[in-house]
Design a protein around this motif. Structure first.
Motif, PDB file in Angstrom:
ATOM      1  N   GLU A 138     -42.177 -46.469  14.415  1.00 25.99           N
ATOM      2  CA  GLU A 138     -42.784 -47.766  14.102  1.00 25.99           C
ATOM      3  C   GLU A 138     -44.294 -47.745  14.340  1.00 25.99           C
ATOM      4  OE1 GLU A 138     -40.210 -47.304  16.061  1.00 25.99           O
ATOM      5  OE2 GLU A 138     -38.536 -48.214  14.949  1.00 25.99           O
ATOM      6  N   THR A 139     -44.705 -47.072  15.403  1.00 30.39           N
ATOM      7  CA  THR A 139     -46.131 -46.976  15.699  1.00 30.39           C
ATOM      8  C   THR A 139     -46.838 -46.107  14.666  1.00 30.39           C
ATOM      9  OG1 THR A 139     -45.595 -47.141  18.046  1.00 30.39           O
ATOM     10  CG2 THR A 139     -47.829 -46.459  17.483  1.00 30.39           C
ATOM     11  N   ARG A 140     -46.176 -45.016  14.270  1.00 34.42           N
ATOM     12  CA  ARG A 140     -46.757 -44.152  13.259  1.00 34.42           C
ATOM     13  C   ARG A 140     -46.968 -44.920  11.961  1.00 34.42           C
ATOM     14  NH1 ARG A 140     -43.944 -40.637   8.796  1.00 34.42           N
ATOM     15  NH2 ARG A 140     -45.656 -39.254   8.206  1.00 34.42           N
ATOM     16  N   ASP A 195     -40.029 -43.917  -2.272  1.00 34.22           N
ATOM     17  CA  ASP A 195     -40.997 -43.763  -3.364  1.00 34.22           C
ATOM     18  C   ASP A 195     -41.474 -42.317  -3.475  1.00 34.22           C
ATOM     19  OD1 ASP A 195     -42.684 -45.491  -5.288  1.00 34.22           O
ATOM     20  OD2 ASP A 195     -44.169 -44.196  -4.328  1.00 34.22           O
ATOM     21  N   GLU A 196     -41.892 -41.935  -4.684  1.00 33.60           N
ATOM     22  CA  GLU A 196     -42.351 -40.561  -4.904  1.00 33.60           C
ATOM     23  C   GLU A 196     -43.713 -40.290  -4.281  1.00 33.60           C
ATOM     24  OE1 GLU A 196     -44.327 -41.224  -9.324  1.00 33.60           O
ATOM     25  OE2 GLU A 196     -42.370 -40.252  -9.163  1.00 33.60           O
ATOM     26  N   HIS A 197     -44.509 -41.341  -4.037  1.00 34.50           N
ATOM     27  CA  HIS A 197     -45.802 -41.167  -3.372  1.00 34.50           C
ATOM     28  C   HIS A 197     -45.543 -40.938  -1.887  1.00 34.50           C
ATOM     29  CE1 HIS A 197     -49.832 -41.884  -1.865  1.00 34.50           C
ATOM     30  NE2 HIS A 197     -50.294 -41.912  -3.097  1.00 34.50           N
ATOM     31  N   ALA A 198     -45.952 -39.781  -1.363  1.00 36.32           N
ATOM     32  CA  ALA A 198     -45.575 -39.370  -0.010  1.00 36.32           C
ATOM     33  C   ALA A 198     -46.026 -40.354   1.062  1.00 36.32           C
ATOM     34  CB  ALA A 198     -46.137 -37.976   0.288  1.00 36.32           C
ATOM     35  N   ILE A 199     -47.260 -40.867   0.941  1.00 41.86           N
ATOM     36  CA  ILE A 199     -47.774 -41.746   1.983  1.00 41.86           C
ATOM     37  C   ILE A 199     -47.109 -43.116   1.909  1.00 41.86           C
ATOM     38  CG2 ILE A 199     -49.849 -42.824   2.928  1.00 41.86           C
ATOM     39  CD1 ILE A 199     -51.438 -40.438   1.905  1.00 41.86           C
ATOM     40  N   GLN A 259     -62.990 -34.795   3.957  1.00 45.71           N
ATOM     41  CA  GLN A 259     -62.951 -35.922   4.895  1.00 45.71           C
ATOM     42  C   GLN A 259     -61.748 -36.829   4.646  1.00 45.71           C
ATOM     43  OE1 GLN A 259     -65.476 -34.346   7.010  1.00 45.71           O
ATOM     44  NE2 GLN A 259     -65.045 -36.427   7.646  1.00 45.71           N
ATOM     45  N   MET A 260     -61.408 -37.050   3.409  1.00 41.65           N
ATOM     46  CA  MET A 260     -60.314 -37.959   3.079  1.00 41.65           C
ATOM     47  C   MET A 260     -58.940 -37.352   3.334  1.00 41.65           C
ATOM     48  SD  MET A 260     -61.583 -39.867  -0.415  1.00 41.65           S
ATOM     49  CE  MET A 260     -60.071 -40.829  -0.488  1.00 41.65           C
ATOM     50  N   HIS A 261     -58.824 -36.013   3.169  1.00 43.90           N
ATOM     51  CA  HIS A 261     -57.490 -35.424   3.181  1.00 43.90           C
ATOM     52  C   HIS A 261     -57.231 -34.386   4.279  1.00 43.90           C
ATOM     53  CE1 HIS A 261     -57.900 -36.826  -1.092  1.00 43.90           C
ATOM     54  NE2 HIS A 261     -56.721 -37.313  -0.794  1.00 43.90           N
ATOM     55  N   LYS A 262     -58.295 -33.869   4.913  1.00 42.50           N
ATOM     56  CA  LYS A 262     -58.069 -32.780   5.861  1.00 42.50           C
ATOM     57  C   LYS A 262     -58.713 -32.980   7.230  1.00 42.50           C
ATOM     58  CE  LYS A 262     -57.727 -29.312   2.171  1.00 42.50           C
ATOM     59  NZ  LYS A 262     -58.293 -28.052   1.615  1.00 42.50           N
ATOM     60  N   ALA A 263     -59.719 -33.833   7.333  1.00 34.85           N
ATOM     61  CA  ALA A 263     -60.510 -33.909   8.559  1.00 34.85           C
ATOM     62  C   ALA A 263     -59.743 -34.512   9.732  1.00 34.85           C
ATOM     63  CB  ALA A 263     -61.784 -34.723   8.310  1.00 34.85           C
ATOM     64  N   PHE A 264     -58.850 -35.461   9.471  1.00 34.86           N
ATOM     65  CA  PHE A 264     -58.224 -36.230  10.545  1.00 34.86           C
ATOM     66  C   PHE A 264     -56.740 -35.930  10.648  1.00 34.86           C
ATOM     67  CE2 PHE A 264     -61.854 -38.560   8.869  1.00 34.86           C
ATOM     68  CZ  PHE A 264     -62.621 -38.700  10.019  1.00 34.86           C
ATOM     69  N   ILE A 265     -56.317 -35.589  11.857  1.00 32.55           N
ATOM     70  CA  ILE A 265     -54.914 -35.240  12.094  1.00 32.55           C
ATOM     71  C   ILE A 265     -54.443 -35.941  13.367  1.00 32.55           C
ATOM     72  CG2 ILE A 265     -53.280 -33.386  12.594  1.00 32.55           C
ATOM     73  CD1 ILE A 265     -55.181 -31.494  11.095  1.00 32.55           C
ATOM     74  N   GLY A 288     -55.247 -38.390   4.275  1.00 34.85           N
ATOM     75  CA  GLY A 288     -54.594 -37.272   4.914  1.00 34.85           C
ATOM     76  C   GLY A 288     -53.870 -36.376   3.911  1.00 34.85           C
ATOM     77  N   ASN A 289     -53.167 -35.419   4.431  1.00 37.59           N
ATOM     78  CA  ASN A 289     -52.455 -34.441   3.621  1.00 37.59           C
ATOM     79  C   ASN A 289     -51.100 -35.004   3.195  1.00 37.59           C
ATOM     80  OD1 ASN A 289     -51.103 -32.247   2.550  1.00 37.59           O
ATOM     81  ND2 ASN A 289     -51.860 -30.804   4.080  1.00 37.59           N
ATOM     82  N   GLU A 290     -50.923 -35.207   1.903  1.00 32.98           N
ATOM     83  CA  GLU A 290     -49.668 -35.776   1.404  1.00 32.98           C
ATOM     84  C   GLU A 290     -48.476 -34.892   1.726  1.00 32.98           C
ATOM     85  OE1 GLU A 290     -49.066 -37.449  -2.421  1.00 32.98           O
ATOM     86  OE2 GLU A 290     -51.146 -38.100  -2.621  1.00 32.98           O
ATOM     87  N   ASP A 291     -48.682 -33.583   1.821  1.00 28.82           N
ATOM     88  CA  ASP A 291     -47.575 -32.657   2.070  1.00 28.82           C
ATOM     89  C   ASP A 291     -46.910 -32.903   3.421  1.00 28.82           C
ATOM     90  OD1 ASP A 291     -48.053 -31.485  -0.365  1.00 28.82           O
ATOM     91  OD2 ASP A 291     -49.287 -29.861   0.453  1.00 28.82           O
ATOM     92  N   VAL A 292     -47.657 -33.489   4.364  1.00 31.90           N
ATOM     93  CA  VAL A 292     -47.079 -33.766   5.684  1.00 31.90           C
ATOM     94  C   VAL A 292     -46.973 -35.273   5.931  1.00 31.90           C
ATOM     95  CG1 VAL A 292     -47.814 -31.599   6.725  1.00 31.90           C
ATOM     96  CG2 VAL A 292     -49.374 -33.548   6.759  1.00 31.90           C
ATOM     97  N   GLY A 293     -47.089 -36.055   4.852  1.00 32.46           N
ATOM     98  CA  GLY A 293     -46.885 -37.494   4.978  1.00 32.46           C
ATOM     99  C   GLY A 293     -48.081 -38.276   5.456  1.00 32.46           C
ATOM    100  N   GLY A 294     -49.289 -37.785   5.209  1.00 35.53           N
ATOM    101  CA  GLY A 294     -50.480 -38.549   5.556  1.00 35.53           C
ATOM    102  C   GLY A 294     -51.215 -38.008   6.767  1.00 35.53           C
ATOM    103  N   ALA A 295     -52.221 -38.754   7.207  1.00 34.68           N
ATOM    104  CA  ALA A 295     -53.069 -38.307   8.317  1.00 34.68           C
ATOM    105  C   ALA A 295     -52.323 -38.316   9.649  1.00 34.68           C
ATOM    106  CB  ALA A 295     -54.315 -39.187   8.412  1.00 34.68           C
ATOM    107  N   ILE A 296     -51.325 -39.191   9.773  1.00 34.27           N
ATOM    108  CA  ILE A 296     -50.576 -39.297  11.023  1.00 34.27           C
ATOM    109  C   ILE A 296     -49.190 -38.706  10.819  1.00 34.27           C
ATOM    110  CG2 ILE A 296     -49.836 -40.814  12.890  1.00 34.27           C
ATOM    111  CD1 ILE A 296     -52.866 -40.799  12.388  1.00 34.27           C
TER     112      ILE A 296
END
Length: 570
Positions: A224-226, A81-85, A211-217, A240-248
Motif C-alpha cells: 500500500e505504501t509502495r 493493465d498492459e502499462h506496467a506502472i 533522469q526520468m527512467h534510471k536515476a531514481f530507485i 522509473g524503469n517499466e521493466d521493474v514496475g516503476g521507480a519504486i
C-alpha cells in the motif's frame, strides 16, 4: 485555485467518508486512485496511460450503484493493465467505499474543483508536478492529523530538504532509498536537480531520459505504501524503469531484493524505527543481527559506489549498541568517511519519544574513493537536541531551525548561497555554481569548518556572551553545539558514536521539562529498547525458548499477538 486550497478542500471531504467507516489511511488510498484518473484528464495524458472506457469521464458519467460497481470493476481492470506502472499502481487495489452516494459526492466534488491557477491574466493548467505537490500535501496532512498511517513513514519535509541540499545530487547519478516510504527523499532529490538544470532543460535528451527512467530507485516493503510512492513519483515526472514496475520497487531491502539493487552514487533514507519482528531479515550480512536499523546501515554503506555519499536518519541505539553494533560502526568508519553527525531534537517524528540522528558519510576518502580502511579520521557532531525547545503540533519543526546546522556544515557554500539569493541574475548563477562545486568537495568543506556555534534558534538556555566571544577557550568550546572528535577519541569510547558534552539543563530545571506525554513516551521507548536488547542477549546465550516465553507473557499482558522469535542468524 492554489495547491493549499485544493488540499484543504480535498481533506475536508474526508469527514463525510469517515462517517461511512472509511479511515484516514483508506481515504488517502481512495484519493490516490481518483486523483490519478483526474490528473491524466487535466494534463492530457489519458491516451498514453489509460485504456478507452476506463477514464475519468467514464466514471463521472455514471451515478449511484452503477457508478460504485463501475468503479470497483475499473480498479480491477487497471490492476491488470498492459502499462506496467499503471498496473503497479492499481494492482490488488479495492475500494472501501460501500455507500454509493459517498462515491458520487466525492467524484462530483473533485470534478467541480478549480484545477487551474491564475497567472498573468489567464488560467494556467496545472502540470504533473503541480498535482504531485498537491498529493504530497495530502500525505503530509495525513501524517500531521493522525498518529498512524502516513505518520509512520513520513519524514519531516524540512529535514528531507536539508539532507538533499547538503548532499547535492547531480544529473546522471543513481539515487537510492532502500526504505522509500512515500518517496519523499527521491522526489526532493529530483526537485533539487531540476532547480539546478532549469527543469532539466540544460540537459541533453539522453540525460533527460536517464533522469526520468534510471536515476531514481526506491525499495518499499509494504504494497500500500509502495502504491502511494509510485503515484507520487509519477506525478513528479519520475517514471522509473517499466521493466521493474516503476521507480519504486516492491521488496525487502533486508532480503534478496536489497542485494539485487544496483550500486548508488547517493543514498538518502530514513529506515523504519522500532523493534518489530526480525523475521524479514533473510539476507546474509557480514555482521548478522536482528536489529533492522543495523542491517540497513550495512546495506547502505556497502551499496555505495566508491566516492558515493549518504545521509541516513537513525535512532540513538544505532550509535551505541554494543556487540555486533560496535563491529558495524567500526566497519562503517573503516570503509567510509563518517564526517558528520546531526543530533536531532525530540518531537519531530510522530512518536514523540523517538531520539534520532542523521549520519553523513562518503565511501572511501576524498583523496582515494577506493580506500576501504581507516577512512574516518575526524567526525563533526552538531547537537540540535540538548536544551532545545520541544517540538510538536503546537510548535512545529520548520526549516529555520536547521539553518544554523547548514551554515556550520558548509560555511563557504552557505555564504555563496546567501550571496546568490541576494544578487543579480548573472551573479546568482555564478554563485550557485560556486556553491555547488564547493559543496560537493567534502575535503574543502571540512577545511572550512570552525568549532563553536552557541545561541541558536530554539535554544532554551542561551550561552553567556563572554563565553561565546572566547572561542579559543576549551571551556567555551564545551558550551558550543558544533565540535570535532578524532577517530582515536571515538575508538577510546569503544567505537560508540553517542557523543554528548552539553549539560542538559532540563534535567534540573522543571520549567524546561517536556510535556508529560513526551516524557512518558521517551520512557516507554527506552524500556522497549532495553527489552529488545535483553531478548537478543538471551537468544545469543542459547535461551531461545525462555526468550520466546517472555515475549509470550508480554504479548498476553498487553493484548498483543504473539510473535515468533527467530534465530540470530536468520
Amino acid at each position: 485555485m492554489n495547491n493549499n486550497d485544493l488540499v484543504a478542500k480535498l481533506w475536508k471531504m474526508c469527514d463525510n467518508l469517515r462517517d461511512g467507516g472509511v479511515s484516514y489511511q483508506n481515504y488517502v488510498n481512495e484519493l490516490a486512485s481518483l486523483l490519478f484518473l483526474k490528473m491524466t484528464e487535466e494534463t492530457g495524458q489519458e491516451d498514453d496511460l489509460l485504456p478507452e472506457g476506463m477514464r475519468w469521464a467514464d466514471l463521472k458519467g455514471k451515478i449511484g450503484l452503477d457508478q460504485l460497481q463501475f468503479y470497483r470493476n475499473m480498479l480491477v481492470q487497471l490492476g491488470a493493465d498492459e502499462h506496467a506502472i499503471v498496473r503497479a499502481i492499481f494492482q490488488n487495489v479495492n475500494t472501501t467505499i460501500t455507500n454509493a452516494s459517498q462515491l458520487t459526492e466525492l467524484v462530483s466534488t473533485m470534478d467541480g474543483l478549480d484545477w487551474y491557477e491564475s497567472g498573468e491574466g489567464e488560467n494556467v493548467v496545472k502540470t504533473r508536478d503541480d498535482f504531485g505537490d498537491m498529493y504530497e500535501g495530502l500525505l503530509q496532512k495525513n501524517a500531521n492529523e493522525t498518529k498512524s498511517g502516513a505518520g509512520q513513514y513520513f519524514t519531516p519535509r524540512p529535514l528531507i530538504e536539508t539532507m538533499v541540499r547538503l548532499l547535492k545530487p547531480q544529473p546522471r547519478e543513481i539515487i537510492q532509498d532502500p526504505a522509500a516510504g512515500t518517496a519523499g527523499f527521491l522526489i526532493e532529490a529530483d526537485k533539487y536537480i531540476k532547480s539546478q538544470t532549469n527543469d532539466l532543460d540544460t540537459l541533453s535528451d539522453d540525460d533527460v531520459e536517464f533522469q526520468m527512467h534510471k536515476a531514481f530507485i526506491g525499495l518499499e516493503l509494504v504494497p500500500e505504501t509502495r502504491r502511494l510512492a509510485l503515484m507520487n513519483c509519477l506525478l513528479h515526472d519520475i517514471e522509473g524503469n517499466e521493466d521493474v514496475g516503476g521507480a519504486i520497487r516492491l521488496g525487502n531491502s533486508l532480503g534478496n531484493d536489497g542485494e539485487n539493487l544496483p550500486k548508488a552514487n547517493v543514498i538518502l533514507t530514513n529506515p523504519p524505527f522500532g523493534s518489530a519482528s526480525s523475521t524479514n531479515i533473510t539476507r546474509t550480512f557480514v555482521y548478522p543481527t536482528s536489529n533492522k536499523q543495523l542491517c540497513f546501515m550495512q546495506h547502505i554503506y556497502n551499496a555505495l559506489e566508491p566516492g558515493g555519499r549518504a545521509a541516513v536518519v537513525i535512532p540513538d541505539n544505532v550509535l551505541f549498541e554494543a556487540g555486533v553494533g560496535t563491529s558495524i560502526r567500526n566497519d562503517l568508519m573503516h570503509k567510509c568517511n563518517l564526517h558528520t553527525i546531526l543530533r536531532l531534537p525530540t518531537g519531530i517524528f510522530y512518536a514523540a519519544g523517538v531520539k534520532t540522528n542523521v549520519l553523513f558519510f562518503q565511501k572511501g576518502t576524498p583523496e582515494n574513493p577506493n580506500q576501504d580502511k581507516d577512512c574516518t579520521t575526524n567526525t563533526w557532531v552538531y547537537d540540535l537536541r540538548t536544551n532545545m525547545q520541544t517540538f510538536g503540533k503546537r510548535s512545529p519543526f520548520t526549516a529555520k531551525y536547521l539553518e544554523s546546522f547548514e551554515q556550520a556544515y558548509n560555511p563557504v557554500g552557505w555564504a555563496l548561497a546567501q550571496q546568490a539569493n541576494a544578487g543579480a541574475t548573472s551573479a546568482k548563477q555564478e554563485s550557485v555554481g560556486q556553491a555547488s562545486a564547493c559543496q560537493n568537495d567534502i575535503k574543502e568543506i571540512l577545511k572550512a569548518r570552525t568549532e563553536g556555534i552557541y545561541n541558536i534558534l530554539g535554544c532554551t538556555t542561551p550561552v553567556d556572551e563572554d563565553a561565546e566571544k572566547t572561542l579559543e577557550s576549551v571551556n567555551s568550546l564545551e558550551l558550543g553545539r558544533w565540535r570535532k572528535f578524532s577517530r582515536q577519541y571515538i575508538k577510546d569510547k569503544g567505537d560508540s558514536l553517542d557523543i554528548t558534552w552539553l549539560k542538559d539543563n532540563s534535567i534540573t530545571d522543571a520549567a524546561n521539562l517536556p510535556e508529560p506525554d513526551v516524557l512518558a513516551t521517551e520512557a516507554m521507548t527506552e524500556l522497549t529498547e532495553a527489552l529488545r536488547e535483553m531478548n537478543q542477549l538471551m537468544i545469543e546465550l542459547g535461551a531461545s525458548e525462555q526468550a520466546e516465553g517472555q515475549v509470550a507473557l508480554l504479548a498476553e499482558e498487553f493484548g498483543l499477538e504473539k510473535r515468533i522469535i527467530g534465530a540470530v542468524n536468520e
